[in-house]
Design a protein around this motif. Structure first.
Motif, mmCIF file in Angstrom:
data_model
loop_
_atom_site.group_PDB
_atom_site.id
_atom_site.type_symbol
_atom_site.label_atom_id
_atom_site.label_comp_id
_atom_site.label_asym_id
_atom_site.label_seq_id
_atom_site.Cartn_x
_atom_site.Cartn_y
_atom_site.Cartn_z
ATOM 1 N N GLN A 53 0.840 -1.278 0.068
ATOM 2 C CA GLN A 53 -0.011 0.017 0.071
ATOM 3 C C GLN A 53 0.711 1.277 0.092
ATOM 4 O OE1 GLN A 53 -3.524 0.121 -0.069
ATOM 5 N NE2 GLN A 53 -3.239 2.102 -0.517
ATOM 6 N N GLU A 54 1.860 1.384 0.788
ATOM 7 C CA GLU A 54 2.839 2.526 0.697
ATOM 8 C C GLU A 54 3.556 2.600 -0.610
ATOM 9 O OE1 GLU A 54 5.280 1.607 4.019
ATOM 10 O OE2 GLU A 54 3.798 1.943 5.552
ATOM 11 N N GLY A 55 3.971 1.368 -1.198
ATOM 12 C CA GLY A 55 4.633 1.610 -2.421
ATOM 13 C C GLY A 55 3.616 2.233 -3.560
ATOM 14 N N VAL A 56 2.416 1.723 -3.271
ATOM 15 C CA VAL A 56 1.662 2.265 -4.427
ATOM 16 C C VAL A 56 1.329 3.814 -4.085
ATOM 17 C CG1 VAL A 56 -0.941 2.369 -4.990
ATOM 18 C CG2 VAL A 56 0.085 0.248 -4.853
ATOM 19 N N ARG A 57 1.234 4.364 -2.822
ATOM 20 C CA ARG A 57 1.171 5.809 -2.678
ATOM 21 C C ARG A 57 2.513 6.397 -3.067
ATOM 22 N NH1 ARG A 57 -1.278 4.377 2.571
ATOM 23 N NH2 ARG A 57 0.776 4.541 3.421
ATOM 24 N N ASN A 58 3.608 5.934 -2.885
ATOM 25 C CA ASN A 58 4.920 6.581 -3.405
ATOM 26 C C ASN A 58 4.975 6.658 -4.986
ATOM 27 O OD1 ASN A 58 5.684 6.764 -0.717
ATOM 28 N ND2 ASN A 58 6.997 4.905 -0.892
ATOM 29 N N ALA A 59 4.481 5.525 -5.558
ATOM 30 C CA ALA A 59 4.429 5.446 -6.986
ATOM 31 C C ALA A 59 3.606 6.624 -7.575
ATOM 32 C CB ALA A 59 3.858 4.009 -7.435
ATOM 33 N N ARG A 60 2.405 6.703 -6.983
ATOM 34 C CA ARG A 60 1.510 7.852 -7.698
ATOM 35 C C ARG A 60 2.074 9.140 -7.485
ATOM 36 N NH1 ARG A 60 -3.969 6.492 -8.314
ATOM 37 N NH2 ARG A 60 -4.402 8.744 -7.962
ATOM 38 N N THR A 61 2.888 9.362 -6.625
ATOM 39 C CA THR A 61 3.419 10.741 -6.204
ATOM 40 C C THR A 61 4.814 10.884 -7.045
ATOM 41 O OG1 THR A 61 4.573 10.002 -4.250
ATOM 42 C CG2 THR A 61 2.506 11.133 -3.986
ATOM 43 N N SER A 62 5.429 9.740 -7.351
ATOM 44 C CA SER A 62 6.842 10.091 -8.094
ATOM 45 C C SER A 62 6.855 9.584 -9.516
ATOM 46 C CB SER A 62 7.792 9.158 -7.336
ATOM 47 O OG SER A 62 7.407 7.752 -7.525
ATOM 48 N N TYR A 63 5.809 8.880 -10.258
ATOM 49 C CA TYR A 63 5.799 8.345 -11.464
ATOM 50 C C TYR A 63 5.980 9.451 -12.591
ATOM 51 C CZ TYR A 63 1.126 10.206 -12.826
ATOM 52 O OH TYR A 63 0.000 10.926 -13.248
ATOM 53 N N ARG A 64 5.770 10.612 -12.455
ATOM 54 C CA ARG A 64 6.059 11.592 -13.389
ATOM 55 C C ARG A 64 7.365 12.033 -13.448
ATOM 56 N NH1 ARG A 64 0.786 14.501 -11.758
ATOM 57 N NH2 ARG A 64 -0.662 14.169 -13.322
ATOM 58 N N ARG A 65 7.739 12.202 -12.307
ATOM 59 C CA ARG A 65 9.303 12.410 -12.409
ATOM 60 C C ARG A 65 10.153 11.302 -12.936
ATOM 61 N NH1 ARG A 65 12.848 10.455 -8.634
ATOM 62 N NH2 ARG A 65 11.203 9.726 -7.308
ATOM 63 N N THR A 121 7.112 1.378 -11.616
ATOM 64 C CA THR A 121 6.685 0.544 -10.495
ATOM 65 C C THR A 121 7.776 0.566 -9.520
ATOM 66 O OG1 THR A 121 7.347 -1.370 -11.898
ATOM 67 C CG2 THR A 121 4.937 -0.797 -11.559
ATOM 68 N N GLN A 122 9.181 0.911 -9.723
ATOM 69 C CA GLN A 122 10.172 0.746 -8.894
ATOM 70 C C GLN A 122 9.966 1.169 -7.293
ATOM 71 O OE1 GLN A 122 13.056 -1.107 -9.570
ATOM 72 N NE2 GLN A 122 13.162 -0.793 -7.344
ATOM 73 N N PRO A 123 9.094 2.526 -7.421
ATOM 74 C CA PRO A 123 8.872 2.772 -5.949
ATOM 75 C C PRO A 123 7.871 1.567 -4.992
ATOM 76 C CG PRO A 123 8.463 4.454 -7.464
ATOM 77 C CD PRO A 123 8.720 3.403 -8.207
ATOM 78 N N ILE A 124 7.104 1.032 -5.837
ATOM 79 C CA ILE A 124 6.572 -0.279 -5.103
ATOM 80 C C ILE A 124 7.517 -1.286 -4.685
ATOM 81 C CG2 ILE A 124 4.480 -1.994 -5.024
ATOM 82 C CD1 ILE A 124 3.442 -0.129 -7.232
ATOM 83 N N TYR A 125 8.537 -1.625 -5.704
ATOM 84 C CA TYR A 125 9.360 -2.496 -5.036
ATOM 85 C C TYR A 125 10.268 -2.347 -4.144
ATOM 86 C CZ TYR A 125 8.015 -5.476 -9.367
ATOM 87 O OH TYR A 125 6.964 -6.243 -10.248
ATOM 88 N N ASP A 126 10.687 -1.030 -4.118
ATOM 89 C CA ASP A 126 11.466 -0.493 -2.973
ATOM 90 C C ASP A 126 10.976 -0.584 -1.889
ATOM 91 O OD1 ASP A 126 13.410 0.390 -4.712
ATOM 92 O OD2 ASP A 126 12.719 2.518 -4.863
ATOM 93 N N GLN A 127 9.563 -0.535 -1.500
ATOM 94 C CA GLN A 127 8.675 -0.754 -0.309
ATOM 95 C C GLN A 127 8.655 -2.426 -0.287
ATOM 96 O OE1 GLN A 127 7.720 1.304 2.032
ATOM 97 N NE2 GLN A 127 8.701 2.808 1.003
ATOM 98 N N PHE A 144 -2.035 1.466 -10.593
ATOM 99 C CA PHE A 144 -1.283 1.186 -9.572
ATOM 100 C C PHE A 144 -2.055 0.183 -8.694
ATOM 101 C CE2 PHE A 144 1.371 5.113 -10.465
ATOM 102 C CZ PHE A 144 2.447 4.100 -10.987
ATOM 103 N N GLU A 145 -3.380 0.745 -8.123
ATOM 104 C CA GLU A 145 -4.328 -0.206 -7.414
ATOM 105 C C GLU A 145 -4.663 -1.523 -7.860
ATOM 106 O OE1 GLU A 145 -4.263 3.937 -6.088
ATOM 107 O OE2 GLU A 145 -4.497 3.152 -8.002
#
Length: 794
Positions: A518-530, A574-580, A703-704
């Motif tokens: 769940q935390e990874g999905v939140r991070n992915a939503r905020t960082s995918y554009r960058r 999707t890397q922010p999700i994997y990082d979590q 992402f969800e």
């Protein structure tokens, strides 16, 4: 549910038309002995004892199988219990002596992979060594066997696979008259375009790049393509095979003259297998794999690239001394290797630093930070620098692994995470001794892995065989036990209760992934554009990127070539999700140390609870004459759940990759739309379509959906485990509760086979103790012998 068809609701060994087939022939003694030539004498002795144990066990099983078959051959109706026994016996007889250990040498072009393999196998120029314009261009597997000749098999793409690549290559080269002069220059300088032109010219000749797909389908290739799509080469000597093989596995990009007929079919080559005869350095059962660092534009080759990485139980990340301290390529290789630990079979990662004889002495002395010890020679400087590299890179690699894996992961227990090797000095020995090049150290690591695997497999094999022979012999027992039905029915109830507890334990285990997911999905939503912007923007603008981006779109977000860093948009966002989730995911699938989040300890606890219950029932109710059933049940449960572990390891790849595959599937329409764009400002327009498409999918819950897909895959694995356990143990208990008269009227007498199997089972401990004694003696002699180290001759 279709994904579980290979697993759920099946007998452990289903009955089929092969019930009466002949078991495979055993290996000749002379052939078997050749397998041990790569080992020192103490290890040879241990392997020979294990091999002898396995061979004798296989013979006992074969004799038992033949006796049972002769009893039932003419009967139309064979009881299920006998079918179970016959199938289990046949499966054990035909079980491979040892599944290959794949050791992946994973590195960029020019890192020294081929040179390292050449040194390990003691063949100086066997595989081509990269130069300025020459490189190994496909996956090459090197193993040893009992054949008399050197042999190579070149596997080619099928006709359909080549047509798929041809279609993509021609799409990539599609160019319209709308391009302005400036954009045309950008198009011509594109790396993906250069690669496509080169492939078509090599396969069809000059001018092929100007033809369309239909014209190229009618064109005649310059090289001869065998109908089998496999080219086999053989030679008496290594050098002879090397010359024959050379044009197939290396390519010359600059000033290519196109004269070699073999080179013409290079674009078709999928992978190459090389088999050495009776190697004294590489034991049979080990496969060294030269893996290019970036994958391939062709879908089948790229898929094989990833699967090859995943099936390696050992990965050596190869980086030369000048590139090890930084660079994106090196980091990408390490990250891909760590992902292989997550999704594949890899349990051992090491960094192998090559070309460590290279050192500019004056420059090193000027920058040297160790002031309290004088350097007298180039050799001393090289050894000091190598030791410092080891300490530094070992610490960095361990920290990187700890961020992705559990703190108690087995890979972190390795004594050597970094090797400093020199293939050139291995041959010259002008600066370093053979031992100091660390090539022998890598060979020793290979041998230890193989010996340990052999020991475990033979122990498990003999134990399983003994359990089957116990039960087979018991069917001829005339003793009738009135309480037997009560014992087994009570055990069934106990098993049902324990399976329910196992389901709850698995749910609790898998629940650990929910929060980081769940935390990874939140991070992915905020960082995918960058992240997406970083992938799409190049420091030199669109120069050399126009058609590369088109290639990314044609391959649904992925582009791999031998000259550029791998691009994978789906993985990147999707890397922010994997990082979590990475540390938790690795914790779920780890083996060994029990913990609340680990899956296998729960299965082991389930196994031990059943085994303890059977022992308890046997003692309480006096299974004096029925102890064979208790032993059979205990050992058969180990066999069933052992197979379950292998299945779980195979399924974890599907679970791990479910995030990127879900995202790729959602973005497929936007990739297709971007891939169709041509004309002026095409590159910027493609980027815009991709950005808008990703924005739209994220807003709609991309992402969800990926999160739900992964959680669904975990649930499927849970159902698969419990269904397998229920079906297999139910079948086993039914068999164990049957008396010989109920199974068959005149079952063959296997008393002599049982007695021999009992002796073999007892000898397992003796073989293990002998191996320990020999190893201790060998280590003692090595310590007492004069050291080989020292300055080489000048």
């Amino acid at each position: 549910m279709a994904e579980m068809e290979d697993f759920v609701g099946q007998e452990p060994h289903p009955v089929d038309d092969d019930l009466f087939r002949e078991p495979m022939k055993k290996r000749r003694r002379s052939d078997r002995d050749q397998r041990f030539r790569a080992f020192p004498s103490a290890e040879q002795s241990a392997l020979k004892e294990y091999e002898k144990l396995e061979s004798r066990t296989r013979r006992v099983l074969s004799n038992t199988y033949q006796k049972l078959i002769q009893c039932v051959f003419l009967d139309d109706s064979i009881p299920n219990g006998i079918k179970y026994l016959i199938n289990r016996l046949l499966a054990l007889i035909e079980k491979p002596a040892l599944d290959p250990i794949y050791i992946g040498l994973f590195g960029s072009t020019g890192a020294g992979k081929s040179s390292l393999i050449n040194a390990i196998i003691q063949q100086a120029m066997f595989l081509p060594v990269s130069g300025e314009s020459i490189c190994t261009s496909c996956i090459v597997q090197v193993s040893s066997g009992c054949c008399e000749q050197y042999e190579a098999k070149i596997h080619l793409l099928s006709d359909q696979e080549w047509k798929e690549e041809l279609k993509n290559l021609t799409k990539l080269l599609h160019r319209t008259e709308e391009l302005g002069r400036e954009e045309a220059d950008v198009w011509d300088g594109d790396d993906a375009v250069e690669e496509a032109i080169w492939k078509l010219q090599m396969f069809y000749g000059k001018g092929a790049e100007r033809k369309n797909y239909e014209e190229l389908l009618r064109a005649k290739p310059k090289g001869k393509i065998p109908a089998s799509r496999v080219i086999t080469l053989k030679a008496e000597e290594a050098g002879e095979l090397s010359v024959k093989l050379d044009p197939y596995i290396r390519t010359k990009r600059r000033d290519w003259d196109g004269e070699s007929a073999e080179t013409h079919i290079w674009p078709l080559i999928k992978h190459v297998e090389v088999i050495l005869p009776k190697s004294q350095l590489i034991p049979e059962g080990v496969v060294l794999v030269d893996i290019p660092g970036t994958g391939d534009f062709n879908s089948k080759r790229d898929e094989m690239w990833k699967k090859t990485i995943d099936k390696c139980s050992v990965i050596w990340v190869i980086s030369d001394i000048e590139r090890v301290s930084g660079g994106r390529a090196h980091e990408d290789l390490l990250n891909e290797s760590i992902r292989a630990c997550q999704r594949g079979f890899c349990k051992d990662i090491a960094l192998v630093v090559t070309k460590t004889d290279k050192l500019h002495l004056q420059e090193y002395l000027r920058e040297r930070k160790v002031e309290n010890q004088a350097i007298q020679s180039q050799r001393e400087a090289v050894l000091e620098r190598n030791e410092m590299i080891k300490l530094q890179r070992n610490r960095i690699l361990k920290e990187k692994l700890k961020r992705k894996l559990p703190a108690d992961a087995k890979v972190l227990e390795a004594s050597d995470l970094v090797y400093t090797v020199s293939a050139q000095e291995y041959w010259r020995q002008a600066l370093l001794t053979e031992e100091e090049t660390e090539i022998p150290k890598l060979r020793e690591h290979i041998r230890k892995r193989l010996l340990d695997k052999k020991r475990k497999l033979v122990t498990k094999y003999v134990t399983e065989a003994f359990g089957l022979l116990l039960l087979t012999d018991s069917f001829n027992c005339t003793e009738h036990l009135p309480n037997e039905h009560l014992h087994v029915s009570g055990l069934r109830r106990f098993v049902e209760e324990k399976i329910q507890l196992l389901e709850k334990a698995i749910d609790q285990c898998f629940a650990h992934i929910a929060q980081p997911l769940q935390e990874g999905v939140r991070n992915a939503r905020t960082s995918y554009r960058r992240i997406l912007g970083a992938c799409l923007v190049r420091s030199r603008g669109n120069q050399g990127f126009h058609q590369t981006l088109k290639a990314v779109c044609l391959k649904n977000g992925i582009y791999a070539s031998r000259t550029l860093a791998r691009i994978d948009l789906n993985e990147a966002i999707t890397q922010p999700i994997y990082d979590q989730i990475d540390p938790v995911f690795a914790g779920i699938f780890r083996v060994g140390t029990p913990s609340g989040s680990a899956l296998m300890p729960h299965i082991d606890a389930f196994k031990h609870s059943l085994q303890e219950k059977m022992t308890e029932i046997g003692i309480r109710n006096g299974w004096k004459y029925d102890s064979y059933k208790k032993s059979f049940l205990i050992q058969e449960i180990s066999a069933i759940l052992g197979g379950l572990e292998e299945h779980i390891l195979r399924k974890k790849r599907r679970i791990y990759e479910s995030l990127t595959s879900s995202v790729q599937n959602d973005l497929k329409p936007c990739y297709e739309e971007a891939g169709q764009i041509t004309g002026k400002k095409a590159c910027e327009r493609m980027k815009d379509v991709i950005r808008r498409g990703v924005d739209r999918q994220v807003a709609e819950g991309m992402f969800e959906r990926a999160q739900e897909r992964m959680q669904h895959q975990f649930q499927q694995l849970k159902h698969g485990i419990t269904e397998k356990v229920k079906g297999s143990i139910a079948t086993m208990l039914t068999l164990a509760s049957s008396q010989g008269d109920g199974l068959y009227k005149e079952l063959a007498d296997v008393k002599s086979e049982y007695k021999e199997m009992e002796k073999l089972h007892r000898s397992l401990r003796e073989v293990a103790e002998n191996a320990v004694l020999r190893r201790g003696m060998q280590e003692f002699l090595l310590r007492m012998s004069p050291s080989k180290a020292g300055p080489p001759k000048t």
